[in-house]
Design an enzyme around this catalytic site. Structure first.
Site, PDB file in Angstrom:
ATOM      1  N   SER A   1      -7.401   5.185   4.174  1.00  0.00           N
ATOM      2  CA  SER A   1      -7.316   4.417   2.923  1.00  0.00           C
ATOM      3  C   SER A   1      -7.711   2.965   3.175  1.00  0.00           C
ATOM      4  CB  SER A   1      -5.896   4.445   2.358  1.00  0.00           C
ATOM      5  OG  SER A   1      -5.694   5.587   1.565  1.00  0.00           O
TER       6      SER A   1
ATOM      7  N   LYS B   1       0.855  -1.200   0.000  1.00  0.00           N
ATOM      8  CA  LYS B   1       0.000   0.000   0.000  1.00  0.00           C
ATOM      9  C   LYS B   1       0.878   1.232   0.000  1.00  0.00           C
ATOM     10  CE  LYS B   1      -4.078   1.915   0.512  1.00  0.00           C
ATOM     11  NZ  LYS B   1      -3.704   2.768  -0.647  1.00  0.00           N
TER      12      LYS B   1
ATOM     13  N   LYS C   1       4.811   2.268   8.447  1.00  0.00           N
ATOM     14  CA  LYS C   1       3.627   3.061   8.813  1.00  0.00           C
ATOM     15  C   LYS C   1       2.391   2.167   8.969  1.00  0.00           C
ATOM     16  CE  LYS C   1       3.442   6.879   6.431  1.00  0.00           C
ATOM     17  NZ  LYS C   1       3.111   7.915   5.425  1.00  0.00           N
TER      18      LYS C   1
ATOM     19  N   ASN D   1      -2.731  20.511   1.394  1.00  0.00           N
ATOM     20  CA  ASN D   1      -3.868  19.748   1.912  1.00  0.00           C
ATOM     21  C   ASN D   1      -3.643  19.338   3.367  1.00  0.00           C
ATOM     22  OD1 ASN D   1      -6.393  18.359   1.719  1.00  0.00           O
ATOM     23  ND2 ASN D   1      -5.236  16.455   1.597  1.00  0.00           N
TER      24      ASN D   1
ATOM     25  N   LYS E   1       5.378   2.304  -2.803  1.00  0.00           N
ATOM     26  CA  LYS E   1       5.261   3.705  -3.214  1.00  0.00           C
ATOM     27  C   LYS E   1       5.463   3.781  -4.714  1.00  0.00           C
ATOM     28  CE  LYS E   1       4.779   7.758  -1.152  1.00  0.00           C
ATOM     29  NZ  LYS E   1       4.129   7.985   0.155  1.00  0.00           N
TER      30      LYS E   1
ATOM     31  N   THR F   1      -5.239  12.491   7.047  1.00  0.00           N
ATOM     32  CA  THR F   1      -3.852  12.588   7.512  1.00  0.00           C
ATOM     33  C   THR F   1      -3.773  13.639   8.617  1.00  0.00           C
ATOM     34  OG1 THR F   1      -3.155  12.062   5.266  1.00  0.00           O
ATOM     35  CG2 THR F   1      -1.455  12.915   6.740  1.00  0.00           C
TER      36      THR F   1
HETATM   37  N1  GLU Z   1       0.538   8.997   0.509  1.00  0.00           N
HETATM   38  C1  GLU Z   1       0.034   8.814   1.841  1.00  0.00           C
HETATM   39  C2  GLU Z   1       1.157   8.450   2.782  1.00  0.00           C
HETATM   40  O1  GLU Z   1       2.308   8.733   2.537  1.00  0.00           O
HETATM   41  C3  GLU Z   1      -1.125   7.844   1.894  1.00  0.00           C
HETATM   42  C4  GLU Z   1      -0.861   6.475   1.373  1.00  0.00           C
HETATM   43  C5  GLU Z   1      -2.122   5.630   1.242  1.00  0.00           C
HETATM   44  O2  GLU Z   1      -3.180   6.098   1.593  1.00  0.00           O
HETATM   45  O3  GLU Z   1      -1.977   4.505   0.783  1.00  0.00           O
HETATM   46  O4  GLU Z   1       0.931   7.970   3.858  1.00  0.00           O
END
Ligand code: GLU
Length: 424
Positions: A353, A76, A100, A226, A112, A196
């Protein structure tokens, strides 16, 4: 940066992954084999994507998708559009996503993606063609049960909508769970856009309670996009005093507190940050303000060996990914600054998410209130787990060490069961 060869001659691109793993190897009691498992992504894919531009010419955009570790579930992580994207950066961000997801205990691994592009240079049509081309290119390696992208820097709900649509056109069937951060009208979750920031506010509240502080703290927020704008609003509503905010053009400062609701409305309506009556300051000046809490909410590598000795905040809440270099992190920790690490502070986005993916999978949709309530619980539990880790064993750990110890442990435990190794 030059790649290095690891012990078995495998190329190591991500220096931060290696440095961080070495640093926590003692507190997390990592063996050589553990480090070997975690120091490299499982899979790196890249593609140079040709896109038809409006003038009829073709531009080629370098792009990446890196699936770091899938022991705990489908990988993810977001896709960023930025001119500076390269393999080393995406490696590091995929590594951070792995940790994370484990810190907040959602059943995902980490990945990523990125495209080397300046979004501002593209027309809407070019942006759509690039977004669709990206997902066509990586169609075979993403999917609701394999690797689930999301927004990141300079990508948004509209781009997720195009990507879902393109994936489904190739697949020949609906697949709402292939990507998260979609518009609610197209299977997105209520509350994802501000998740977030709400997660960060919950973590700061939990930290304040843990330390026995009160909320009259002065806070500076670097980055009013954002994440930064929603966070400033949540913190303002909770009684914190936001004294400075900035964007790429610079910042504004008022020690009695900035008019955050007005600034937030201005951001939503694409107004200039500098329209309000407040002193102006540079981003460098903002980072070294004498505040209680400094919130880097922009891009990586903002607190470095060049400015670490000038940081005067007592607490750093990392809302960006990787805003503090390992050297600066060590220096600040040695000097008593408490750093609440990115993998905990900004995990609210990926947590919602996950909620979005659950809703897409079950076809039952939740209200914003339900989403926010679940998010609060998930973040508070994660904070308490990390706080418990911080003080256990023979020495007090930093927040980052404690969060890394928890997440690395969770990933290795899952790896252990998969490979049937005793994990103790
Ligand atoms: N891009 C966000 C992060 O760095 C969200 C990633 C996601 O929702 O999968 O945490």
């Amino acid at each position: 940066m030059d790649s290095e060869l690891g012990p078995k001659g495998v190329e190591t691109v991500c220096e931060v992954c290696q440095v961080e793993l070495d640093r926590i190897s003692e507190v997390a009691q990592l063996t050589e084999q553990d480090i070997e498992l975690l120091r490299q992504p499982r899979r790196r894919i890249n593609a140079n994507i040709p896109v038809r531009m409006d003038d009829g010419s073709i531009d080629v955009f370098p792009s990446f998708r890196i699936q770091y570790n899938g022991a705990r579930g489908p990988t993810k992580g977001g896709i960023r559009f930025h001119p500076g994207v390269d393999e080393e950066e995406v490696d590091e961000l995929a590594f951070l996503m792995t940790l994370k997801c484990a810190v907040v205990d959602i059943p995902f691994g980490g990945a990523k993606g990125g495209v080397q592009v300046d979004r501002k240079e593209l027309s809407v049509g070019e942006l759509e063609r690039l977004a669709r081309a990206y997902i066509r290119e990586y169609h075979d390696v993403v999917g609701p049960q394999s690797d689930i992208p999301a927004p990141d820097m300079n990508t948004d709900a509209q781009i997720m909508a195009w990507m879902r649509d393109e994936y489904e056109q190739v697949a020949g069937h609906q697949a709402p769970g292939v990507i998260t951060g979609k518009p609610p009208a197209l299977g997105g979750s209520e509350g994802r856009n501000s998740a977030t920031s709400l997660g960060g506010a919950e973590i700061l509240d939990a930290f304040v309670r843990h330390e026995g502080l009160d909320k009259s703290l002065d806070i500076a927020v670097q980055g009013f996009g954002n994440v930064g704008s929603h966070l400033a609003l949540f913190l303002h509503e909770r009684g914190y005093n936001i004294v400075a905010v900035s964007n790429a053009a610079g910042g504004i400062y008022d020690e009695t507190g900035l008019p955050i609701p007005d600034l937030f409305e201005g951001y939503e309506n694409e107004q200039d940050l500098f329209d309000v009556d407040a002193a102006e300051l540079s981003n460098d000046e903002l980072l070294t303000l004498d505040v209680d809490v400094l919130v880097p909410a922009a891009i990586e590598d903002q607190i470095t060996d060049a400015n670490m000795a000038d940081i005067r905040a007592d607490v750093v809440l990392e809302m960006a990914n990787g805003p503090t270099t390992p050297q600066a992190d060590q220096y600040l920790a040695d000097n008593g600054v408490q750093i609440i690490p990115d993998i905990l502070a900004n995990a609210g986005g990926v947590t919602v998410s996950y909620f979005e993916w659950v809703q897409n999978t079950t076809n039952e949709y939740w209200t914003e209130e339900t989403v926010q309530e679940k998010l609060r619980t998930q973040m508070q539990t994660a904070f308490e787990d990390v706080a418990a880790r911080k003080t256990e064993a023979d020495r007090e750990k930093s927040w980052r060490e404690a969060a890394y110890a928890k997440s690395v442990d969770a990933v290795l435990t899952a790896e252990g069961y998969r490979s049937n190794m005793p994990t103790e």
